[in-house]
Motif scaffolding. Structure first.
Motif, mmCIF file in Angstrom:
data_model
loop_
_atom_site.group_PDB
_atom_site.id
_atom_site.type_symbol
_atom_site.label_atom_id
_atom_site.label_comp_id
_atom_site.label_asym_id
_atom_site.label_seq_id
_atom_site.Cartn_x
_atom_site.Cartn_y
_atom_site.Cartn_z
ATOM 1 N N ASP A 202 14.912 25.990 86.640
ATOM 2 C CA ASP A 202 13.693 26.786 86.515
ATOM 3 C C ASP A 202 12.458 25.922 86.765
ATOM 4 O O ASP A 202 11.511 26.343 87.434
ATOM 5 C CB ASP A 202 13.601 27.404 85.124
ATOM 6 C CG ASP A 202 14.573 28.553 84.912
ATOM 7 O OD1 ASP A 202 15.213 28.972 85.896
ATOM 8 O OD2 ASP A 202 14.701 29.027 83.766
ATOM 9 N N ASP A 212 10.331 31.404 87.465
ATOM 10 C CA ASP A 212 11.087 32.542 87.968
ATOM 11 C C ASP A 212 10.638 32.838 89.400
ATOM 12 O O ASP A 212 9.725 32.205 89.931
ATOM 13 C CB ASP A 212 10.855 33.761 87.061
ATOM 14 C CG ASP A 212 11.925 34.837 87.233
ATOM 15 O OD1 ASP A 212 12.773 34.718 88.125
ATOM 16 O OD2 ASP A 212 11.893 35.810 86.445
ATOM 17 N N ARG A 232 20.381 32.734 90.355
ATOM 18 C CA ARG A 232 19.907 33.127 89.028
ATOM 19 C C ARG A 232 20.826 34.156 88.376
ATOM 20 O O ARG A 232 20.946 34.200 87.141
ATOM 21 C CB ARG A 232 18.472 33.646 89.131
ATOM 22 C CG ARG A 232 17.489 32.544 89.541
ATOM 23 C CD ARG A 232 16.064 33.037 89.661
ATOM 24 N NE ARG A 232 15.461 33.286 88.373
ATOM 25 C CZ ARG A 232 14.957 32.357 87.572
ATOM 26 N NH1 ARG A 232 15.018 31.068 87.912
ATOM 27 N NH2 ARG A 232 14.407 32.679 86.411
ATOM 28 N N ARG A 244 18.042 37.945 82.466
ATOM 29 C CA ARG A 244 17.928 37.097 83.656
ATOM 30 C C ARG A 244 18.675 37.727 84.831
ATOM 31 O O ARG A 244 18.162 37.765 85.958
ATOM 32 C CB ARG A 244 18.479 35.706 83.355
ATOM 33 C CG ARG A 244 18.264 34.687 84.469
ATOM 34 C CD ARG A 244 18.958 33.376 84.128
ATOM 35 N NE ARG A 244 18.494 32.298 84.980
ATOM 36 C CZ ARG A 244 17.455 31.513 84.732
ATOM 37 N NH1 ARG A 244 16.737 31.706 83.631
ATOM 38 N NH2 ARG A 244 17.112 30.552 85.551
ATOM 39 N N LYS A 247 16.759 40.914 86.046
ATOM 40 C CA LYS A 247 15.533 40.576 86.772
ATOM 41 C C LYS A 247 15.879 40.018 88.153
ATOM 42 O O LYS A 247 15.241 40.376 89.172
ATOM 43 C CB LYS A 247 14.740 39.556 85.976
ATOM 44 C CG LYS A 247 13.539 38.908 86.704
ATOM 45 C CD LYS A 247 12.472 39.893 87.094
ATOM 46 C CE LYS A 247 11.162 39.188 87.456
ATOM 47 N NZ LYS A 247 11.305 38.165 88.482
#
Length: 854
Positions: A202, A212, A232, A244, A247
């Motif tokens: 990250d 992100d 991810r 996570r 998204k």
């Protein structure tokens, strides 16, 4: 295929995309744990298991004989990596990979760890490797991860040197897969390590936002975004972080939306367009490299997500299937992936047939998730590529052992009819990326153009060192039944001087490569905004656009017309304006306005305004072909007066025939107008390293045939017209004396041709004002193609190659007609002396509008 052209690729427009992404974004914000009653924990476990199967295979697949070569290669690679680990020196994890200043060595070190980990999770099948399930080896991998993190990766203040891709994508791709492959052993041995690595990954996402993805970043687009989000997703599964995963998948879905250049999302132009074009790096035609990488990631995502509840419908499969039908299939000719969409990848030795393997594996994967006629068509396409390719595809090049067994099953299934995904007679105008592909059963013609929208070429990282004219109307003429490695690929680029690429008009001058000019693979001037990955570097060095808007054409069924105004690139224009540093070197282009008229047996080319305002000598190369030194070549023809002609030299020829008796290949050239052509046949030897620094210093010796029109320094601008005739016989070429082809106009304002046998008239108008050719009159810039039908009607196609006009008006002179059928946006009315067609081209981005009149 049961769906029409462009239907599949438009399956998931932005509105539908939002409907799919919203539940994922709600889940990322803390909504329901999973869809369909699946618990988050079970979904994460399924995702990891699916991922292991994708890369390592399963007990069932690996027990079959087909993947044995792949399994043996996995084991052999792992053993060689372990040996290199055993012999590592100071500052190395693996022998020969010194760490501390080399980001390629660092990413290779992580790659080697992945390759070892993979072998420990790959079921052995019939030839046990001794590595499968070896927890001792797995702990060596984990210890290697720890060592790299402690010494060379964990301190972000020391990292992020070299290429941004290494830190944001390259390392993370290998590490994320290792974390998934060794999830159980990590939990038992170092349960904290996954979280530690994810935090570092990250932190290295510096072009992102708060660790992100940043959808507004120019680095997080297209294939790059697919890589980042797939990583991810795996990280989320390993950590048990449902938010996570959700998204990342919501971000990944944005890649699937068809690009609308008039309503860009996050300003992104990278991705697939409605006409099948694919762009990466904002302006590079890139289906054959980044495009196939994106296809691979999406298909892998489909496999990894199967049964997890994160996706509940088949829209992702259908979109990827649309990419294959409209984006890839036209560019694969008898198993060869065309060069015009590979960017800097054209200079790599493993190209063409090898490139196609990645697409074939993706199609194999899609066919397992498609249903009904779609699945049958995809499987049939796999069989078709196998039947028509001159190179036997090596399935051990597939990523997944599962793909290898599925591929074998498809080829063994006699109920699956082999078939292409498009008709044998096919014209595709990829106008969104300035490319044209014209296919017939005996050949395929691929044309590369450029414009103020699309780059002339791509150079980067010491690859494609001499690219200057690759987007200046360069073409590849592929002949059926040939081994294309003998005619094109890296050896064509190596043997042919850059200013003599087929189809190109170029100044005769010495140019230096970027490393020769600046001593590095880029122009380094941080004070003026030039670093290795800066926007200025991209704009002026790596992939400069041209400066003229006219590049495009019209398609009418299997026929087409394309046009292009050659112009200087943005770097030359900026240097003339005083916007670039004094030591920044630019090159000026020659002048030419060109049109291609693409019929059945011939491609007619018109060129006007050919010359050079700077007074340099100029070469226009009508065609260039290479052959092995031992091939038997003959050059025969006739002069315009009727006398026989053979060999090389300059002469007023009516036609010429190039024949390679060894390969049973031939191309004819019919000279319709212009200065006498020059025919040359030489033997050349050059190193593959001349086109790519990383290539081996392998000498390539080829016979080099070219037919050119040479213009001396300070010669006045000229025009020429000729036809390429694939697979021509001398008798066929002699038949052009009855004049089935007529040049109606050939100036920098208007170029037009009539094909009397096909009853086709086509034109490109390049300038404002009125233009007239045959029955056609048009106002302003446009491409038009008209075909008269035997019942007295006509079919017509119209486009705006500039993409800048609101409407295009065309009058067809003769009796008044009415519309039998017309696309939306086409209005037909009667006018004195004929019929007017007004096409609303606003926001059409160069696409063709058609109408049938009677």
């Amino acid at each position: 295929m049961p769906l029409s052209r462009r239907a599949l690729i438009s399956t998931l427009p932005s509105a539908a995309l939002a409907a799919v992404a919203l539940p994922l974004r709600a889940r990322a914000a803390g909504g329901p744990a999973a869809a369909g009653g699946t618990t988050a924990g079970a979904a994460h476990t399924r995702l990891i298991d699916n991922t292991v199967a994708v890369f390592a295979g399963t007990r069932e697949t690996n027990a079959r004989p087909e993947p044995r070569a792949k399994l043996a290669a996995i084991a052999a690679t792992a053993r060689s990596r372990l040996t290199a680990m055993d012999h590592a020196g100071q500052g190395e994890l693996f022998q020969g990979l010194a760490l501390g200043t080399s980001d390629p060595n660092l990413v290779s070190s992580f790659q080697y760890l992945y390759e070892i980990a993979l072998a420990t999770r790959t079921p052995d099948g019939g030839t046990p490797s001794g590595l499968y399930g070896d927890t001792g080896v797995q702990r060596r991998v984990i210890d290697g991860l720890i060592w790299l993190h402690e010494h060379y990766y964990g301190d972000q203040s020391k990292g992020y040197y070299g290429n941004w891709f290494t830190w944001e994508i390259g390392i993370s791709t290998h590490v994320s897969k290792v974390l998934a492959l060794l999830a159980d052993e990590l939990a038992a041995y170092r349960p904290d390590l996954a979280a530690t690595y994810v935090a570092s990954m990250d932190a290295y996402l510096r072009n992102g936002k708060d660790g992100d993805v940043d959808l507004d970043s120019r680095f997080h687009t297209g294939a790059n975004l697919a890589d980042i989000t797939t990583n991810r997703v795996l990280q989320g599964a390993v950590l048990g972080d449902d938010a996570r995963i959700a998204k990342a998948l919501a971000d990944q879905l944005t890649i699937l939306a068809t690009i609308d250049p008039y309503e860009l999302r996050h300003g992104v132009t990278d991705g697939f367009y409605a006409d099948g074009s694919f762009i990466q790096h904002a302006s590079v035609a890139y289906t054959g490299s980044y495009g196939k990488g994106l296809l691979t990631r999406v298909v892998q995502s489909v496999k990894m997500l199967d049964g997890t509840g994160y996706t509940t419908d088949d829209q992702l499969v259908r979109v990827a299937q649309g990419w294959v039908v409209d984006g890839f299939a036209p560019l694969l000719f008898e198993g060869w992936l065309m060069e015009i969409v590979k960017g800097r990848g054209v200079s790599r030795p493993a190209t063409g047939y090898a490139d196609a393997a990645e697409v074939v594996e993706a199609v194999v994967g899609l066919s397992a998730h498609a249903t009904g006629a779609d699945a049958t068509a995809l499987k049939g396409y796999v069989a078709y590529l196998r039947q028509t390719s001159k190179a036997t595809l090596d399935p051990s090049a597939f990523v997944s052992p599962v793909s290898i067994t599925a591929y074998a099953d498809i080829l063994a299934d006699s109920s699956v009819p082999a078939g292409d995904l498009g008709p044998a007679e096919h014209h595709v105008a990829f106008n969104a990326m300035d490319r044209t592909v014209h296919r017939r059963p005996g050949y395929a013609f691929a044309l590369a153009r450029s414009s103020s929208r699309i780059s002339r070429y791509e150079y980067m990282s010491g690859e494609n060192l001499m690219p200057w004219f690759q987007g200046d109307g360069a073409h590849h003429l592929y002949l059926s039944g040939q081994d294309q490695t003998q005619a094109f690929g890296v050896d064509y680029l190596t043997a042919v001087p850059p200013h003599r690429l087929a189809g190109v008009t170029a100044p005769v001058e010495t140019r230096r490569t970027v490393p020769e000019l600046y001593g590095t693979p880029w122009y380094d001037n941080p004070e003026r905004g030039f670093t290795s990955s800066s926007e200025s570097q991209n704009t002026y060095v790596y992939f400069p656009r041209s400066t003229h808007p006219f590049s495009g054409g019209a398609a009418l069924g299997p026929y087409g017309v394309a046009g292009f105004v050659q112009s200087d690139d943005v770097a030359y224009a900026a240097k003339q304006a005083g916007d670039l540093p004094e030591d920044f070197v630019v090159y000026r282009d020659a002048d030419a306005t060109k049109s291609w008229f693409l019929f059945d047996d011939e491609i007619v080319v018109l060129a006007a305004g050919v010359g050079d305002a700077a007074g340099r000598p100029v070469t226009t190369t009508l065609d260039t072909r290479i052959a092995a030194p031992s091939d038997t070549l003959t050059l025969t023809g006739r002069r315009r007066g009727g006398a026989h002609w053979s060999g090389t030299g300059t002469a007023p020829l009516a036609w010429l025939r190039y024949a390679n008796a060894t390969r049973a290949a031939s191309v004819g050239y019919v000279f319709l107008d212009g200065p006498p052509p020059t025919v040359t046949l030489d033997t050349v030897t050059r190193s593959r390293r001349a086109v790519r620094l990383a290539n081996p210093d392998t000498p390539v010796t080829k016979q080099l045939f070219a037919v050119t029109v040479e213009r001396a320094a300070d010669a006045p601008h000229t025009s020429m017209a000729y036809a390429l005739v694939p697979n021509a016989t001398e008798r066929q070429l002699g038949g052009y004396a009855r004049h089935p082809l007529a040049v109606l106009a050939n100036t920098t304002r208007l170029q037009a041709v009539a094909h009397r046998d096909l009853r086709i008239t086509a034109l490109n108008a390049f300038a404002p004002g009125g233009h007239h050719a045959g029955r056609l009159s048009v106002r302003g810039p446009a491409s038009v193609i008209l075909r008269e039908t035997h019942d007295g009607g006509v079919a017509v196609a119209v486009s705006d190659p500039t993409t800048e006009r609101d409407t295009v008006s065309v009058v067809i002179r003769g009796r008044r007609m009415r519309a039998v059928a017309a696309d939306d946006g086409v209005r037909v009315s009667r006018v004195p002396g004929g019929t007017r067609i007004v096409v609303t081209t606003r926001r059409a981005y160069g696409r063709s509008f058609t109408a049938t009149l009677r």
